[in-house]
Design a protein around this motif. Structure first.
Motif, PDB file in Angstrom:
ATOM      1  N   UNK A  92       0.812  -1.206   0.000  1.00 51.52           N
ATOM      2  CA  UNK A  92       0.000   0.000   0.000  1.00 51.52           C
ATOM      3  C   UNK A  92       0.844   1.254   0.000  1.00 51.52           C
ATOM      4  N   UNK A  93       1.954   1.208   0.742  1.00 55.59           N
ATOM      5  CA  UNK A  93       2.856   2.359   0.798  1.00 55.59           C
ATOM      6  C   UNK A  93       3.505   2.614  -0.545  1.00 55.59           C
ATOM      7  N   UNK A  94       4.102   1.567  -1.123  1.00 57.21           N
ATOM      8  CA  UNK A  94       4.848   1.749  -2.369  1.00 57.21           C
ATOM      9  C   UNK A  94       3.922   1.982  -3.552  1.00 57.21           C
ATOM     10  N   UNK A  95       2.714   1.405  -3.523  1.00 58.33           N
ATOM     11  CA  UNK A  95       1.759   1.661  -4.603  1.00 58.33           C
ATOM     12  C   UNK A  95       1.355   3.124  -4.647  1.00 58.33           C
ATOM     13  N   UNK A  96       1.168   3.734  -3.484  1.00 57.42           N
ATOM     14  CA  UNK A  96       0.765   5.132  -3.431  1.00 57.42           C
ATOM     15  C   UNK A  96       1.871   6.047  -3.920  1.00 57.42           C
ATOM     16  N   UNK A  97       3.112   5.740  -3.569  1.00 56.19           N
ATOM     17  CA  UNK A  97       4.234   6.582  -3.971  1.00 56.19           C
ATOM     18  C   UNK A  97       4.611   6.344  -5.428  1.00 56.19           C
ATOM     19  N   UNK A  98       4.671   5.068  -5.827  1.00 61.83           N
ATOM     20  CA  UNK A  98       5.178   4.711  -7.148  1.00 61.83           C
ATOM     21  C   UNK A  98       4.271   3.725  -7.860  1.00 61.83           C
TER      22      UNK A  98
ATOM     23  N   UNK B 160      -4.867 -11.012  -4.164  1.00 67.70           N
ATOM     24  CA  UNK B 160      -4.041  -9.812  -4.069  1.00 67.70           C
ATOM     25  C   UNK B 160      -4.716  -8.619  -4.741  1.00 67.70           C
ATOM     26  N   UNK B 161      -5.311  -8.844  -5.919  1.00 69.06           N
ATOM     27  CA  UNK B 161      -5.979  -7.764  -6.647  1.00 69.06           C
ATOM     28  C   UNK B 161      -7.096  -7.145  -5.822  1.00 69.06           C
ATOM     29  N   UNK B 162      -7.933  -7.998  -5.238  1.00 71.73           N
ATOM     30  CA  UNK B 162      -9.035  -7.495  -4.426  1.00 71.73           C
ATOM     31  C   UNK B 162      -8.522  -6.829  -3.157  1.00 71.73           C
ATOM     32  N   UNK B 163      -7.527  -7.410  -2.523  1.00 72.41           N
ATOM     33  CA  UNK B 163      -7.007  -6.860  -1.275  1.00 72.41           C
ATOM     34  C   UNK B 163      -6.366  -5.490  -1.432  1.00 72.41           C
ATOM     35  N   UNK B 164      -5.815  -5.213  -2.617  1.00 71.64           N
ATOM     36  CA  UNK B 164      -5.128  -3.934  -2.820  1.00 71.64           C
ATOM     37  C   UNK B 164      -6.065  -2.786  -3.183  1.00 71.64           C
ATOM     38  N   UNK B 165      -7.331  -3.089  -3.479  1.00 71.12           N
ATOM     39  CA  UNK B 165      -8.280  -2.027  -3.831  1.00 71.12           C
ATOM     40  C   UNK B 165      -8.420  -1.001  -2.700  1.00 71.12           C
ATOM     41  N   UNK B 166      -8.640  -1.420  -1.447  1.00 68.10           N
ATOM     42  CA  UNK B 166      -8.735  -0.412  -0.369  1.00 68.10           C
ATOM     43  C   UNK B 166      -7.465   0.415  -0.222  1.00 68.10           C
ATOM     44  N   UNK B 167      -6.311  -0.194  -0.497  1.00 69.93           N
ATOM     45  CA  UNK B 167      -5.060   0.544  -0.412  1.00 69.93           C
ATOM     46  C   UNK B 167      -4.976   1.651  -1.444  1.00 69.93           C
ATOM     47  N   UNK B 168      -5.425   1.351  -2.670  1.00 68.67           N
ATOM     48  CA  UNK B 168      -5.432   2.374  -3.722  1.00 68.67           C
ATOM     49  C   UNK B 168      -6.389   3.507  -3.374  1.00 68.67           C
ATOM     50  N   UNK B 169      -7.553   3.154  -2.834  1.00 62.39           N
ATOM     51  CA  UNK B 169      -8.514   4.173  -2.417  1.00 62.39           C
ATOM     52  C   UNK B 169      -7.949   5.020  -1.283  1.00 62.39           C
ATOM     53  N   UNK B 170      -7.255   4.370  -0.349  1.00 63.60           N
ATOM     54  CA  UNK B 170      -6.648   5.089   0.760  1.00 63.60           C
ATOM     55  C   UNK B 170      -5.579   6.049   0.253  1.00 63.60           C
TER      56      UNK B 170
ATOM     57  N   UNK C  11      -5.418   7.364  -2.766  1.00 58.56           N
ATOM     58  CA  UNK C  11      -6.090   8.444  -3.498  1.00 58.56           C
ATOM     59  C   UNK C  11      -6.650   9.481  -2.528  1.00 58.56           C
ATOM     60  N   UNK C  12      -7.206   9.024  -1.400  1.00 55.69           N
ATOM     61  CA  UNK C  12      -7.725   9.955  -0.395  1.00 55.69           C
ATOM     62  C   UNK C  12      -6.592  10.791   0.202  1.00 55.69           C
ATOM     63  N   UNK C  13      -5.456  10.157   0.416  1.00 54.16           N
ATOM     64  CA  UNK C  13      -4.302  10.888   0.933  1.00 54.16           C
ATOM     65  C   UNK C  13      -3.810  11.954  -0.027  1.00 54.16           C
TER      66      UNK C  13
ATOM     67  N   UNK D   5      -1.028   1.336   4.659  1.00 53.71           N
ATOM     68  CA  UNK D   5       0.100   1.714   3.816  1.00 53.71           C
ATOM     69  C   UNK D   5      -0.225   2.858   2.876  1.00 53.71           C
ATOM     70  N   UNK D   6      -1.474   2.916   2.392  1.00 56.35           N
ATOM     71  CA  UNK D   6      -1.872   4.005   1.513  1.00 56.35           C
ATOM     72  C   UNK D   6      -1.734   5.357   2.184  1.00 56.35           C
ATOM     73  N   UNK D   7      -2.126   5.437   3.443  1.00 56.17           N
ATOM     74  CA  UNK D   7      -1.982   6.696   4.176  1.00 56.17           C
ATOM     75  C   UNK D   7      -0.511   7.030   4.418  1.00 56.17           C
ATOM     76  N   UNK D   8       0.261   6.008   4.751  1.00 50.94           N
ATOM     77  CA  UNK D   8       1.695   6.230   4.966  1.00 50.94           C
ATOM     78  C   UNK D   8       2.374   6.679   3.670  1.00 50.94           C
ATOM     79  N   UNK D   9       2.013   6.028   2.551  1.00 49.75           N
ATOM     80  CA  UNK D   9       2.604   6.386   1.275  1.00 49.75           C
ATOM     81  C   UNK D   9       2.263   7.802   0.849  1.00 49.75           C
ATOM     82  N   UNK D  10       1.026   8.224   1.121  1.00 48.67           N
ATOM     83  CA  UNK D  10       0.632   9.589   0.772  1.00 48.67           C
ATOM     84  C   UNK D  10       1.426  10.611   1.577  1.00 48.67           C
ATOM     85  N   UNK D  11       1.642  10.319   2.847  1.00 47.80           N
ATOM     86  CA  UNK D  11       2.406  11.242   3.692  1.00 47.80           C
ATOM     87  C   UNK D  11       3.837  11.389   3.173  1.00 47.80           C
TER      88      UNK D  11
END
Length: 258
Positions: free
Chosen positions: A17-23, A48-58, A60-62, A224-230
């Motif tokens: 989630x972290x690395x997807x948000x950054x890169x 994995x595909x389904x599990x990463x959807x919330x991370x991408x949304x997170x 995007x919100x960040x 991880x999405x929130x961490x990656x956005x920060x």
């Protein structure tokens, strides 16, 4: 799944989630971990595909501040990526699992070239449009047919497997959109969520999921999405490009050796 395996999957979800948000390329973290727990490749891929959807949304919100004023662009590019993601999901269910093994490292390599040369290429495109008498400075364009064709193909790959999908998006949009790299990255997170989402919907009807893995990755990638956005939003363009290149090279090596 043992407690230690569950912890490993959860930690991989945070990292992805972290690395997807950054890169992008978070799948290269979670997918091998899921395989190591004993899941079959297709089950690991769809879970994995389904599990990463919330991370991408997170993520995007960040990046919501950078998304302001890009609604029309997201709608247009989103329609293209949804079609591509749907096609990729169908391909996963019909083609041999090694069909993309040869071409994917090449695609990622080309995307890295686009990321590195993006300032020069974007400048050349602006000068060409100015000579042609077009408005080269419009910040809210959707990139034109060439970008849409590239995003369609990149999204088809994303629906199929998705590793380094974000790098492909940033490379393409960075060249064809007259836009700041951070704002491009914000759009990338939304489009990745759309592609993973539409692929996951297809998989829900025809594939077997490991719901424990889905839940662990979903919770981990959301954090991880929130961490990656920060982290990502604080990186200057040059540093962000450097991170993309490093992650992309690692992705190419891993994709080539797996």
């Amino acid at each position: 799944m043992s407690i230690w395996e569950a912890l490993a999957v959860f930690a991989a979800g945070i990292g992805a989630g972290t690395i997807n948000t950054i890169v992008g390329s978070g799948t290269l973290i979670t997918f091998p971990v899921l395989l190591a727990t004993g899941l079959p490749p297709v089950t690991a891929n769809v879970s994995n595909t389904l599990g990463l959807v919330p991370g991408s949304l997170s993520g995007a919100f960040g990046y919501r501040q950078e998304l302001r004023g890009q609604g029309r662009r997201i709608l247009r590019l989103g329609a293209t990526t949804l079609v591509g993601g749907l096609a990729g999901a169908v391909l996963l269910l019909t083609l041999p699992s090694d069909s993309f093994d040869t071409i994917v490292p090449v695609l990622v390599g080309l995307a890295l070239v686009l990321v590195v040369t993006q300032p020069l290429l974007a400048k050349a495109l602006r000068e060409r449009r100015l000579k042609a008498g077009s408005d080269a400075a419009a910040p809210h364009g959707d990139g034109g047919p060439v970008l849409h064709a590239g995003m369609l193909l990149a999204s088809a790959y994303g629906g199929y497997f998705g590793a380094a999908q974000g790098i492909l998006y940033v490379g393409l949009m960075g060249v064809f959109l007259n836009e700041d790299l951070q704002r491009v990255n914000a759009v990338k997170n939304v489009l990745a969520a759309l592609v993973n989402g539409v692929a996951a919907v297809v998989f829900l009807f025809v594939a077997d999921f490991d719901w424990t893995a889905v839940l662990l990755i979903a919770v981990g990638s959301t954090l991880g999405g929130q961490l990656g956005a920060r982290i990502g939003r604080r990186l200057p363009p040059a540093a962000l490009r450097a991170v993309i290149v490093v992650v992309g090279i690692v992705a190419i090596v891993q994709l080539t050796l797996r």
